[in-house]
Design an enzyme around this catalytic site. Structure first.
Site, PDB file in Angstrom:
ATOM      1  CG  HIS A 131       2.526  -1.928  10.275  1.00  0.00           C
ATOM      2  ND1 HIS A 131       3.553  -1.024  10.447  1.00  0.00           N
ATOM      3  CD2 HIS A 131       2.701  -2.464   9.033  1.00  0.00           C
ATOM      4  CE1 HIS A 131       4.307  -1.016   9.358  1.00  0.00           C
ATOM      5  NE2 HIS A 131       3.815  -1.878   8.483  1.00  0.00           N
ATOM      6  CD  GLU A 132       0.589  -4.935   7.107  1.00  0.00           C
ATOM      7  OE1 GLU A 132       0.439  -4.303   6.035  1.00  0.00           O
ATOM      8  OE2 GLU A 132       1.693  -5.292   7.524  1.00  0.00           O
ATOM      9  CG  HIS A 135       1.198   0.094   5.127  1.00  0.00           C
ATOM     10  ND1 HIS A 135       2.128   1.043   4.766  1.00  0.00           N
ATOM     11  CD2 HIS A 135       1.902  -0.888   5.754  1.00  0.00           C
ATOM     12  CE1 HIS A 135       3.338   0.658   5.145  1.00  0.00           C
ATOM     13  NE2 HIS A 135       3.226  -0.509   5.755  1.00  0.00           N
ATOM     14  CD  GLU A 204       6.870  -0.908   5.914  1.00  0.00           C
ATOM     15  OE1 GLU A 204       6.573  -1.379   7.019  1.00  0.00           O
ATOM     16  OE2 GLU A 204       6.180  -1.091   4.899  1.00  0.00           O
TER      17      GLU A 204
END
Length: 319
Positions: A131-132, A135, A204
């Site tokens: 997930h990071e 980003h 997100e």
């Protein structure tokens, strides 16, 4: 693509809001001055954002010597995502959480709390790291810097409204009148903040989707989000509470007392994110072999504090 379109639409709305308020309150001169000052402040913050936020949370750098299994896990996922290996940091904080920062993929950093490493299974940690990395891949730091610049400029224009006393910077009458000007001064920054928060929530969802695609296992991230939400209860993140402006960086909201997908929340409701990931999992099916198949990392599901941290005297299940 829907997430990117929504972000572009929201950015366009904020830009239009800025331009319209600039002409109504400050005229062309006031608009230009406020925009230049806001850009300068936010560009400086963006250029130094990685060092500032990492120092704000007392993040400590770690490498393959301190946490070889975490390092290999992150390197494997970065390779899948087509990204360079980010710098890794650990935050000695019991609340499980993580965030990414950096102005570009080449300058990116991923920071994880020790609480996350203590409480999550390896599959779940992989989902969080992915997930990071999403980003970083999406350059969300740049997107949020642009929105912060526009929101800051709108706030400054509101201050110019008081200075100009209800008249534009070129001396023309304000068509809204004194009462309309006061309402605009009060409501414009709120509207900008709402759009800024909407963009953050949109990013997100997009990071959840792309992170799940990186691992090929949406349910690992869904499980991690549920456990993160559960385990953060009763664990106050003092650094985040002292610096709430950094809350939007974390994978879940680190602040206490904000548990709904509200108007001013930087994060969607966890149950909404989990539902979206479950739908994605139903479409793409189970991961090959039933795992994320990250190379060079032996399985260690459910590990909890089995070994000593080599940095800061803490215990490290990833060493």
């Amino acid at each position: 693509m829907a997430g990117y379109f929504r972000t572009a639409l929201l950015l366009a709305a904020m830009t239009a809001l800025f331009v319209g308020i600039g002409f109504v309150i400050g005229g062309e001169q006031g608009m230009i001055i406020a925009f230049v000052v806001a850009c300068g402040m936010n560009i400086f913050a963006w250029w130094n954002s990685d060092r500032v936020v990492l120092g704000m949370h007392n993040a400590q750098p770690i490498g393959p010597e301190e946490a070889p299994r975490l390092y290999e896990l992150t390197a494997g996922l970065a390779g899948r995502a087509g990204l360079p290996m980010p710098a890794l940091y650990v935050i000695h904080e019991d609340q499980p959480n993580a965030f990414a920062t950096g102005r570009s993929p080449e300058r990116a950093a991923v920071a994880v709390n020790t609480g996350l490493l203590d409480m999550m299974s390896e599959r779940e940690v992989a989902g969080v790291i992915a997930h990071e990395l999403a980003h970083i891949k999406n350059r969300d730091t740049l997107i949020m810097t642009i929105t912060a610049t526009l929101a800051g400029a709108i706030g400054m224009l509101a201050q110019f409204g008081f200075l100009f006393g209800g008249r534009g910077g070129d001396g023309r009458s304000n068509p809204f009148g004194p009462i309309g000007t006061i309402l605009l001064i009060v409501l414009a920054p709120i509207a900008a903040m709402i759009v800024q928060m909407a963009i953050s929530r949109s990013r997100e969802y997009e990071a959840d989707r792309i992170g799940a695609e990186i691992t090929g296992d949406p349910r690992s991230l869904a499980s991690a989000l549920m456990r993160l939400e559960q385990y953060k209860q009763g664990r106050v993140n003092e650094a985040a509470e002292a610096n709430p402006a950094s809350a939007h960086l974390f994978i879940i909201n680190p602040l206490s007392g904000m548990r709904m997908d509200g108007l001013f929340s930087t994060h969607p409701a966890t149950e909404n994110r989990v539902a979206a990931l479950e739908q994605l999992a139903a479409r793409i099916g189970p991961p090959p072999g039933g795992s994320t198949r990250i190379p060079a990392v032996p399985p260690r599901v459910g590990a909890r504090r089995p070994g000593p941290w080599t940095t800061g005297g803490r215990r490290n299940p990833w060493g």
